[in-house]
Design a protein around this motif. Structure first.
Motif, mmCIF file in Angstrom:
data_model
loop_
_atom_site.group_PDB
_atom_site.id
_atom_site.type_symbol
_atom_site.label_atom_id
_atom_site.label_comp_id
_atom_site.label_asym_id
_atom_site.label_seq_id
_atom_site.Cartn_x
_atom_site.Cartn_y
_atom_site.Cartn_z
ATOM 1 N N UNK A 51 -81.605 24.292 -62.301
ATOM 2 C CA UNK A 51 -82.809 23.476 -62.394
ATOM 3 C C UNK A 51 -82.607 22.472 -63.524
ATOM 4 N N UNK A 52 -81.788 22.884 -64.517
ATOM 5 C CA UNK A 52 -81.506 22.048 -65.686
ATOM 6 C C UNK A 52 -80.128 22.434 -66.219
ATOM 7 N N UNK A 53 -79.230 21.460 -66.321
ATOM 8 C CA UNK A 53 -77.854 21.773 -66.719
ATOM 9 C C UNK A 53 -77.634 21.535 -68.213
ATOM 10 N N UNK A 54 -76.396 21.781 -68.672
ATOM 11 C CA UNK A 54 -76.134 21.668 -70.098
ATOM 12 C C UNK A 54 -76.000 20.228 -70.599
ATOM 13 N N UNK A 148 -90.839 25.118 -63.870
ATOM 14 C CA UNK A 148 -90.013 25.733 -62.828
ATOM 15 C C UNK A 148 -90.676 26.981 -62.258
ATOM 16 N N UNK A 149 -91.146 27.872 -63.134
ATOM 17 C CA UNK A 149 -91.703 29.130 -62.622
ATOM 18 C C UNK A 149 -93.058 28.942 -61.948
ATOM 19 N N UNK A 151 -93.896 26.063 -60.172
ATOM 20 C CA UNK A 151 -93.808 25.167 -59.021
ATOM 21 C C UNK A 151 -92.892 25.647 -57.903
ATOM 22 N N UNK A 152 -92.001 26.596 -58.200
ATOM 23 C CA UNK A 152 -90.983 26.968 -57.219
ATOM 24 C C UNK A 152 -90.938 28.479 -57.002
ATOM 25 N N UNK A 153 -90.549 28.909 -55.795
ATOM 26 C CA UNK A 153 -90.504 30.343 -55.476
ATOM 27 C C UNK A 153 -89.243 31.011 -56.024
ATOM 28 N N UNK A 154 -89.122 31.064 -57.345
ATOM 29 C CA UNK A 154 -87.923 31.640 -57.961
ATOM 30 C C UNK A 154 -88.091 33.144 -58.167
ATOM 31 N N UNK A 155 -86.964 33.855 -58.068
ATOM 32 C CA UNK A 155 -86.957 35.296 -58.321
ATOM 33 C C UNK A 155 -86.594 35.612 -59.764
ATOM 34 N N UNK A 156 -86.183 34.597 -60.501
ATOM 35 C CA UNK A 156 -85.820 34.834 -61.892
ATOM 36 C C UNK A 156 -85.285 33.577 -62.541
ATOM 37 N N UNK A 157 -84.843 33.739 -63.773
ATOM 38 C CA UNK A 157 -84.281 32.655 -64.562
ATOM 39 C C UNK A 157 -82.920 33.084 -65.103
ATOM 40 N N UNK A 158 -81.977 32.161 -65.124
ATOM 41 C CA UNK A 158 -80.696 32.366 -65.792
ATOM 42 C C UNK A 158 -80.715 31.420 -66.990
ATOM 43 N N UNK A 159 -81.045 31.947 -68.163
ATOM 44 C CA UNK A 159 -81.173 31.136 -69.373
ATOM 45 C C UNK A 159 -79.846 31.175 -70.113
#
Length: 201
Positions: A51-54, A148-149, A151-159
């Protein structure tokens, strides 16, 4: 829009890309439905996608961050919706500690290294600027996560890249002084930095 429970995956695919801001036509020829059909055929039931890169580039319609300059549509949104329809869980990759583009636009958000650099000179290292959680960047990043959480049907976050180097910027120096840390003592500087990172987490 968050699912009721975390997905217990069997076959996962991790998309690991970080696209330079000058790269043209990002996602222009990507057929999301074909990608998801291929994932389904391969048996993939869980995907991690940026959703957002480095580089600080967002691949969704953000009101807070910087959508990749050449991206003409909500790439993460289309993929997450297609995955949801196909029964494939998706986790949003969000780089936390690095942001090349945002650091260029907000130098006051960057880690100031003890040597006085906002990014380290060529010492077999990367050129990415690290971001300081004691600056305006903290709320900026949290707001992107909220976007992100919600607006979108996400199951999790990879931070990713949550660790950042110790900072001697003015906000960190003021807090260290107030809390009694000696910034010239490497051990105390590291202890303060650890506390700051854990607090952000």
């Amino acid at each position: 829009m968050m699912p009721d429970r975390m997905h217990d995956p069997k076959w996962c695919l991790f998309f690991d890309f970080h696209t330079m801001p000058a790269c043209p036509d990002v996602g222009a020829k990507l057929n999301v439905e074909e990608v998801v059909d291929h994932l389904k055929t391969c048996g993939v039931d869980f995907v991690v996608f940026p959703a957002r890169c480095n580089l600080g580039m967002a691949y969704y319609d953000t009101k807070v961050g910087i959508r990749h300059y050449s991206l003409k549509y909500d790439l993460f949104g289309k993929l997450s919706e297609a995955c949801a329809k196909a029964g494939i869980a998706i986790s949003a990759y969000i780089n936390c500690g690095l942001s090349h583009e945002e650091a260029l636009l907000h130098r006051d958000w960057t880690v100031l290294h003890s040597e006085g650099y906002t990014y380290m000179p060529d010492r077999m290292s990367h050129f990415f600027r690290e971001m300081c959680y004691n600056s305006g960047y903290k709320e900026h990043l949290l707001e992107m996560v909220r976007e992100v959480v919600s607006q979108y049907p996400v199951s999790g976050l990879f931070l990713d890249c949550f660790y950042t180097a110790p900072c001697i910027g003015v906000e960190c120096m003021r807090e260290m002084k107030r809390l009694g840390y000696d910034w010239q003592d490497r051990k105390q500087l590291a202890e303060f930095n650890h506390m700051k990172i854990v607090r952000m987490a």
